[in-house]
Design a protein around this motif. Structure first.
Motif, PDB file in Angstrom:
ATOM      1  N   THR A  11       5.912 -30.542 -27.422  1.00  0.00           N
ATOM      2  CA  THR A  11       4.852 -31.251 -28.144  1.00  0.00           C
ATOM      3  C   THR A  11       3.477 -31.040 -27.516  1.00  0.00           C
ATOM      4  OG1 THR A  11       5.302 -33.263 -26.865  1.00  0.00           O
ATOM      5  CG2 THR A  11       6.431 -33.015 -28.980  1.00  0.00           C
ATOM      6  N   SER A  12       3.418 -30.378 -26.352  1.00  0.00           N
ATOM      7  CA  SER A  12       2.119 -30.157 -25.711  1.00  0.00           C
ATOM      8  C   SER A  12       1.251 -29.208 -26.527  1.00  0.00           C
ATOM      9  CB  SER A  12       2.311 -29.604 -24.294  1.00  0.00           C
ATOM     10  OG  SER A  12       2.879 -28.301 -24.320  1.00  0.00           O
ATOM     11  N   ARG A  13       1.860 -28.442 -27.414  1.00  0.00           N
ATOM     12  CA  ARG A  13       1.112 -27.484 -28.238  1.00  0.00           C
ATOM     13  C   ARG A  13       0.807 -28.009 -29.637  1.00  0.00           C
ATOM     14  NH1 ARG A  13       2.785 -21.496 -28.378  1.00  0.00           N
ATOM     15  NH2 ARG A  13       0.553 -21.387 -28.793  1.00  0.00           N
ATOM     16  N   LEU A  14       1.149 -29.252 -29.904  1.00  0.00           N
ATOM     17  CA  LEU A  14       0.842 -29.815 -31.217  1.00  0.00           C
ATOM     18  C   LEU A  14      -0.663 -29.837 -31.453  1.00  0.00           C
ATOM     19  CD1 LEU A  14       3.318 -32.833 -31.467  1.00  0.00           C
ATOM     20  CD2 LEU A  14       3.303 -30.798 -32.911  1.00  0.00           C
ATOM     21  N   GLN A  15      -1.050 -29.467 -32.652  1.00  0.00           N
ATOM     22  CA  GLN A  15      -2.463 -29.421 -33.026  1.00  0.00           C
ATOM     23  C   GLN A  15      -2.736 -30.455 -34.112  1.00  0.00           C
ATOM     24  OE1 GLN A  15      -2.642 -25.385 -34.430  1.00  0.00           O
ATOM     25  NE2 GLN A  15      -2.936 -24.519 -32.384  1.00  0.00           N
ATOM     26  N   GLU A  16      -3.830 -31.178 -33.951  1.00  0.00           N
ATOM     27  CA  GLU A  16      -4.237 -32.140 -34.980  1.00  0.00           C
ATOM     28  C   GLU A  16      -4.794 -31.395 -36.182  1.00  0.00           C
ATOM     29  OE1 GLU A  16      -7.318 -35.910 -35.591  1.00  0.00           O
ATOM     30  OE2 GLU A  16      -7.128 -34.919 -33.640  1.00  0.00           O
ATOM     31  N   VAL A  17      -4.454 -31.855 -37.361  1.00  0.00           N
ATOM     32  CA  VAL A  17      -4.947 -31.247 -38.601  1.00  0.00           C
ATOM     33  C   VAL A  17      -5.982 -32.170 -39.212  1.00  0.00           C
ATOM     34  CG1 VAL A  17      -4.348 -30.402 -40.896  1.00  0.00           C
ATOM     35  CG2 VAL A  17      -2.755 -30.083 -38.987  1.00  0.00           C
ATOM     36  N   GLU A  18      -7.204 -31.702 -39.305  1.00  0.00           N
ATOM     37  CA  GLU A  18      -8.280 -32.509 -39.887  1.00  0.00           C
ATOM     38  C   GLU A  18      -8.035 -32.712 -41.378  1.00  0.00           C
ATOM     39  OE1 GLU A  18     -13.143 -32.274 -40.554  1.00  0.00           O
ATOM     40  OE2 GLU A  18     -12.135 -30.842 -39.222  1.00  0.00           O
ATOM     41  N   GLN A  19      -8.283 -33.913 -41.865  1.00  0.00           N
ATOM     42  CA  GLN A  19      -8.043 -34.230 -43.269  1.00  0.00           C
ATOM     43  C   GLN A  19      -9.310 -34.631 -44.020  1.00  0.00           C
ATOM     44  OE1 GLN A  19      -5.543 -33.819 -45.227  1.00  0.00           O
ATOM     45  NE2 GLN A  19      -3.948 -33.257 -43.767  1.00  0.00           N
ATOM     46  N   ASP A  20     -10.461 -34.437 -43.410  1.00  0.00           N
ATOM     47  CA  ASP A  20     -11.730 -34.761 -44.066  1.00  0.00           C
ATOM     48  C   ASP A  20     -12.340 -33.479 -44.612  1.00  0.00           C
ATOM     49  OD1 ASP A  20     -14.100 -35.737 -44.989  1.00  0.00           O
ATOM     50  OD2 ASP A  20     -14.943 -36.218 -43.018  1.00  0.00           O
ATOM     51  N   CYS A  21     -12.266 -33.304 -45.922  1.00  0.00           N
ATOM     52  CA  CYS A  21     -12.788 -32.087 -46.550  1.00  0.00           C
ATOM     53  C   CYS A  21     -13.800 -32.415 -47.645  1.00  0.00           C
ATOM     54  CB  CYS A  21     -11.650 -31.253 -47.129  1.00  0.00           C
ATOM     55  SG  CYS A  21     -10.585 -30.551 -45.855  1.00  0.00           S
ATOM     56  N   THR A  22     -14.536 -33.478 -47.484  1.00  0.00           N
ATOM     57  CA  THR A  22     -15.483 -33.895 -48.523  1.00  0.00           C
ATOM     58  C   THR A  22     -16.633 -32.916 -48.682  1.00  0.00           C
ATOM     59  OG1 THR A  22     -16.624 -35.256 -46.867  1.00  0.00           O
ATOM     60  CG2 THR A  22     -14.934 -36.327 -48.228  1.00  0.00           C
ATOM     61  N   ASP A  23     -16.970 -32.167 -47.618  1.00  0.00           N
ATOM     62  CA  ASP A  23     -18.119 -31.257 -47.694  1.00  0.00           C
ATOM     63  C   ASP A  23     -17.721 -29.812 -47.928  1.00  0.00           C
ATOM     64  OD1 ASP A  23     -19.812 -33.387 -47.144  1.00  0.00           O
ATOM     65  OD2 ASP A  23     -19.639 -33.121 -44.972  1.00  0.00           O
ATOM     66  N   VAL A  24     -16.445 -29.547 -48.153  1.00  0.00           N
ATOM     67  CA  VAL A  24     -15.984 -28.173 -48.353  1.00  0.00           C
ATOM     68  C   VAL A  24     -16.217 -27.759 -49.808  1.00  0.00           C
ATOM     69  CG1 VAL A  24     -13.970 -26.652 -48.332  1.00  0.00           C
ATOM     70  CG2 VAL A  24     -14.287 -28.362 -46.532  1.00  0.00           C
ATOM     71  N   PRO A  25     -16.812 -26.567 -50.063  1.00  0.00           N
ATOM     72  CA  PRO A  25     -17.017 -26.105 -51.437  1.00  0.00           C
ATOM     73  C   PRO A  25     -15.698 -26.044 -52.197  1.00  0.00           C
ATOM     74  CG  PRO A  25     -18.212 -24.722 -49.878  1.00  0.00           C
ATOM     75  CD  PRO A  25     -17.343 -25.627 -49.066  1.00  0.00           C
TER      76      PRO A  25
END
Length: 252
Positions: A232-246
């Motif tokens: 689990t030391s390599r787990l990466q957080e996935v961002e879920q805020d995409c309000t400004d993405v085209p």
């Protein structure tokens, strides 16, 4: 542990040919790899000065084909979670039901995966006939929304939590094992690609019904992976805020 990248550094680049390589002995730092067309040898550094005819050629090991695959996959392996030996066989969710598992899921943490880059990774699961689930996934990458579709099937009705995913026409199916879920809040999914039982690439995903999980629930999910020996030391957080993405969408 010697990584696949370090393994290739043991041999001089000019001696490598697009063939395969044999396993090194326990004294890794004292050995070199030599490629001789259709002949394969594993010799010490001092023996490199001798003519090839004076060295004893080794019989290719049973894992020869796995070694070739590893060599070809090095660009991908370096960015994945690599392990020697066969895949793990973790415990899966008991009394699993597809009906409750279907619906929308947000990916909140993952092990590195070349096929799941970007942010705002989401999946919608729709239950079809014959215990088949239609999957529509999307993620934002390079200022665009990318979408792809696939199916989840249950190869063994006696173990319904051990799903198999089919996403790309010319790619083999991948196992998608549901290790744990409460159906309403979180799910922990594990996958592994086994190469001749010589090495493997493993993936893990922590999903949520909402864009985020509470710290307590997230830690609970990570502990499930820890108990199964998954790093689990390599787990990466996935961002879920995409309000400004085209809003440019592409399907594949």
């Amino acid at each position: 542990m010697i990584s696949p990248v370090d393994l290739l550094k043991v041999a001089p680049v000019q001696q490598l040919k697009p063939s395969t390589f044999c396993r090194l002995s326990s004294n890794l730092h004292k050995n070199m790899l030599v490629f001789c067309g259709k002949r394969m040898e594993c010799v010490s550094g001092d023996d490199l000065k001798q003519p090839l005819s004076s060295r004893a050629a080794l019989t290719p090991p049973p894992a020869m084909s796995a070694s070739l695959v590893l060599l070809l996959l090095l660009p991908l392996v370096s960015a994945q979670t690599f392990g020697w030996g066969p895949c793990k066989t973790p415990e899966v969710q008991a009394n699993f039901t597809l009906e409750e598992f279907a619906g929308s899921w947000y990916l909140v943490e993952k092990l590195p995966a070349f096929f799941a880059p970007g942010k705002c990774i989401r999946s919608n699961l729709t239950l079809m006939e014959n215990d088949t689930v239609h999957v529509t996934s999307s993620h934002f990458f390079f200022d665009r929304e990318w979408r792809f579709e696939g199916v989840l099937v249950t190869p063994d009705g006696d173990e319904p939590a051990k799903l198999a995913a089919h996403f790309f026409k010319f790619a083999p199916s991948m196992p998608d094992w549901v290790l744990a879920t409460d159906y309403t809040d979180y799910s922990v999914v594990y996958s592994c690609m086994d190469f001749f039982h010589a090495f493997h690439l493993e993936y893990a995903w922590i999903f949520s019904r909402s864009p985020s999980l509470s710290p307590e629930t997230l830690r609970h999910c990570e502990e499930i992976l820890d108990r199964e020996g998954i790093d689990t030391s390599r787990l990466q957080e996935v961002e879920q805020d995409c309000t400004d993405v085209p809003k440019k969408s592409f399907s594949y």
